[in-house]
Design a protein around this motif. Structure first.
Motif, PDB file in Angstrom:
ATOM      1  N   LEU A 102     -10.780   5.299 -16.553  1.00 11.75           N
ATOM      2  CA  LEU A 102     -10.184   3.992 -16.827  1.00 11.75           C
ATOM      3  C   LEU A 102     -11.044   2.832 -16.340  1.00 11.75           C
ATOM      4  N   ILE A 103     -11.798   3.049 -15.260  1.00 13.16           N
ATOM      5  CA  ILE A 103     -12.616   1.975 -14.689  1.00 13.16           C
ATOM      6  C   ILE A 103     -14.087   2.294 -14.957  1.00 13.16           C
ATOM      7  N   PRO A 104     -14.752   1.553 -15.827  1.00 15.11           N
ATOM      8  CA  PRO A 104     -16.148   1.858 -16.172  1.00 15.11           C
ATOM      9  C   PRO A 104     -17.045   1.955 -14.943  1.00 15.11           C
ATOM     10  N   GLY A 105     -17.735   3.082 -14.821  1.00 11.78           N
ATOM     11  CA  GLY A 105     -18.660   3.279 -13.719  1.00 11.78           C
ATOM     12  C   GLY A 105     -18.023   3.717 -12.420  1.00 11.78           C
ATOM     13  N   HIS A 106     -16.699   3.740 -12.361  1.00 18.71           N
ATOM     14  CA  HIS A 106     -16.012   4.062 -11.113  1.00 18.71           C
ATOM     15  C   HIS A 106     -15.033   5.215 -11.237  1.00 18.71           C
ATOM     16  N   GLY A 107     -14.738   5.662 -12.433  1.00 20.45           N
ATOM     17  CA  GLY A 107     -13.760   6.719 -12.591  1.00 20.45           C
ATOM     18  C   GLY A 107     -12.368   6.166 -12.764  1.00 20.45           C
ATOM     19  N   GLY A 108     -11.434   6.689 -11.976  1.00 18.07           N
ATOM     20  CA  GLY A 108     -10.048   6.279 -12.093  1.00 18.07           C
ATOM     21  C   GLY A 108      -9.531   5.518 -10.897  1.00 18.07           C
ATOM     22  N   PHE A 109      -8.248   5.157 -10.967  1.00 12.75           N
ATOM     23  CA  PHE A 109      -7.627   4.428  -9.865  1.00 12.75           C
ATOM     24  C   PHE A 109      -7.569   5.284  -8.599  1.00 12.75           C
ATOM     25  N   PHE A 110      -7.270   6.574  -8.775  1.00  8.78           N
ATOM     26  CA  PHE A 110      -7.205   7.477  -7.626  1.00  8.78           C
ATOM     27  C   PHE A 110      -8.551   7.540  -6.910  1.00  8.78           C
ATOM     28  N   ASP A 111      -9.655   7.487  -7.683  1.00  6.58           N
ATOM     29  CA  ASP A 111     -10.991   7.508  -7.091  1.00  6.58           C
ATOM     30  C   ASP A 111     -11.231   6.282  -6.212  1.00  6.58           C
ATOM     31  N   ARG A 112     -10.586   5.167  -6.549  1.00  3.06           N
ATOM     32  CA  ARG A 112     -10.810   3.927  -5.816  1.00  3.06           C
ATOM     33  C   ARG A 112      -9.924   3.792  -4.585  1.00  3.06           C
ATOM     34  N   ILE A 113      -8.731   4.377  -4.609  1.00  2.49           N
ATOM     35  CA  ILE A 113      -7.799   4.149  -3.493  1.00  2.49           C
ATOM     36  C   ILE A 113      -7.482   5.426  -2.723  1.00  2.49           C
ATOM     37  N   ASP A 114      -8.276   6.469  -2.917  1.00  4.36           N
ATOM     38  CA  ASP A 114      -7.989   7.722  -2.220  1.00  4.36           C
ATOM     39  C   ASP A 114      -7.997   7.558  -0.703  1.00  4.36           C
ATOM     40  N   GLY A 115      -8.866   6.694  -0.177  1.00  2.00           N
ATOM     41  CA  GLY A 115      -8.902   6.457   1.261  1.00  2.00           C
ATOM     42  C   GLY A 115      -7.816   5.508   1.740  1.00  2.00           C
ATOM     43  N   LEU A 116      -7.338   4.634   0.852  1.00  2.00           N
ATOM     44  CA  LEU A 116      -6.310   3.660   1.238  1.00  2.00           C
ATOM     45  C   LEU A 116      -4.941   4.313   1.401  1.00  2.00           C
ATOM     46  N   LEU A 117      -4.677   5.357   0.642  1.00  2.00           N
ATOM     47  CA  LEU A 117      -3.344   5.981   0.669  1.00  2.00           C
ATOM     48  C   LEU A 117      -2.939   6.468   2.066  1.00  2.00           C
ATOM     49  N   PRO A 118      -3.739   7.302   2.743  1.00  2.00           N
ATOM     50  CA  PRO A 118      -3.323   7.727   4.085  1.00  2.00           C
ATOM     51  C   PRO A 118      -3.329   6.598   5.109  1.00  2.00           C
ATOM     52  N   VAL A 119      -4.220   5.625   4.924  1.00  2.87           N
ATOM     53  CA  VAL A 119      -4.236   4.480   5.839  1.00  2.87           C
ATOM     54  C   VAL A 119      -2.951   3.668   5.692  1.00  2.87           C
ATOM     55  N   ALA A 120      -2.535   3.425   4.445  1.00  7.11           N
ATOM     56  CA  ALA A 120      -1.280   2.709   4.209  1.00  7.11           C
ATOM     57  C   ALA A 120      -0.102   3.482   4.777  1.00  7.11           C
ATOM     58  N   PHE A 121      -0.165   4.796   4.651  1.00  2.46           N
ATOM     59  CA  PHE A 121       0.870   5.674   5.192  1.00  2.46           C
ATOM     60  C   PHE A 121       1.014   5.465   6.694  1.00  2.46           C
ATOM     61  N   ILE A 122      -0.112   5.479   7.406  1.00  2.00           N
ATOM     62  CA  ILE A 122      -0.095   5.341   8.873  1.00  2.00           C
ATOM     63  C   ILE A 122       0.307   3.927   9.289  1.00  2.00           C
TER      64      ILE A 122
END
Length: 242
Positions: A214-234
């Motif tokens: 979905l994001i040219p050159g970057h892959g998908g949304f999950f690829d961009r926020i994979d590190g943010l998810l556990p941080v937001a959780f904590i």
């Protein structure tokens, strides 16, 4: 800005070429601009932006889980766990005030940036080459330092702008809190890297290079926020907003 689990390597662990750098840079500028605009609007606009990103990320996760497991039970467990993981993180970001939201996003950005440059400059042993070939111990330590600096400075800045005008008053109010925040930043960096590993493991199990295109050159949304998810959780748990 280099973020995500496989910024330097493809599914086989081979370095990516720089031919797509202009596309990646343009996409990054657009993503940052949209995110900043949503934050500036605030309120329902920001909530809607977070919700859309979370929804698309969940769709990508379902697609990966579906490919990673062939049996219905495995798929069901993966989808339910993913819904809770992404849903709670999204709710934590929506419920958080701007102070915690900026702290969480900044911790991930500084983690990724410092990890990228320290990993490239120092190199050394890889943490889990079969899961994420680009991740090194030097990069992890660099990311911890970056997140610690960010959170310590962010807390100090908040104290300063809250009316501590004298140097003595400012130092007394921030020294202990900033040290604690720096320690928390290092912990959040480990969490962010763990989120990268989790998505990398899932992609490899599913035989996918990116979560989507979905994001040219970057892959998908999950690829961009994979590190943010556990941080937001904590951050959501610690701040008491979720």
């Amino acid at each position: 800005m280099p973020t995500g689990s496989d910024a330097l390597a493809d599914a086989e662990g081979k370095p990516k070429k720089n031919s797509d750098l202009p596309v990646r840079f343009a996409s990054a500028v657009v993503m940052v601009a949209i995110a900043c605009f949503a934050f500036w609007l605030g309120g329902r606009w920001l909530d809607g932006f977070i919700s859309v990103v979370a929804a698309v990320t969940f769709v990508e996760l379902v697609r990966m889980v579906w490919k990673a497991w062939s049996n219905p039970v495995g798929r069901l467990i993966g989808i339910v766990a993913g819904a809770g993981y992404i849903g709670f993180a999204a709710w934590a970001l929506i419920a958080a005030d701007s102070y915690y939201l900026i702290a969480a996003v900044g911790a991930v950005v500084f983690t990724d940036t410092f990890a990228y440059f320290s990993g490239r400059a120092i190199g050394g042993p890889r943490i889990a080459p079969k899961i994420s070939p680009s991740k090194t111990w030097a990069g992890l330590i660099g990311g911890m330092i970056g997140a610690a600096l960010w959170l310590g400075l962010w807390v100090a800045t908040f104290h300063y702008t809250s009316g501590h005008t004298s140097l003595a008053d400012f130092w007394e109010a921030t020294s202990e809190d900033s040290l604690g925040a720096a320690l928390l930043g290092a912990i959040l960096a480990v969490a962010a890297q763990s989120g990268d590993f989790l998505e990398s493991w899932l992609k490899r199990r599913a035989g996918m290079k990116d979560s989507s295109n979905l994001i040219p050159g970057h892959g998908g949304f999950f690829d961009r926020i994979d590190g943010l998810l556990p941080v937001a959780f904590i951050v959501g748990l610690l701040s008491g907003v979720a």
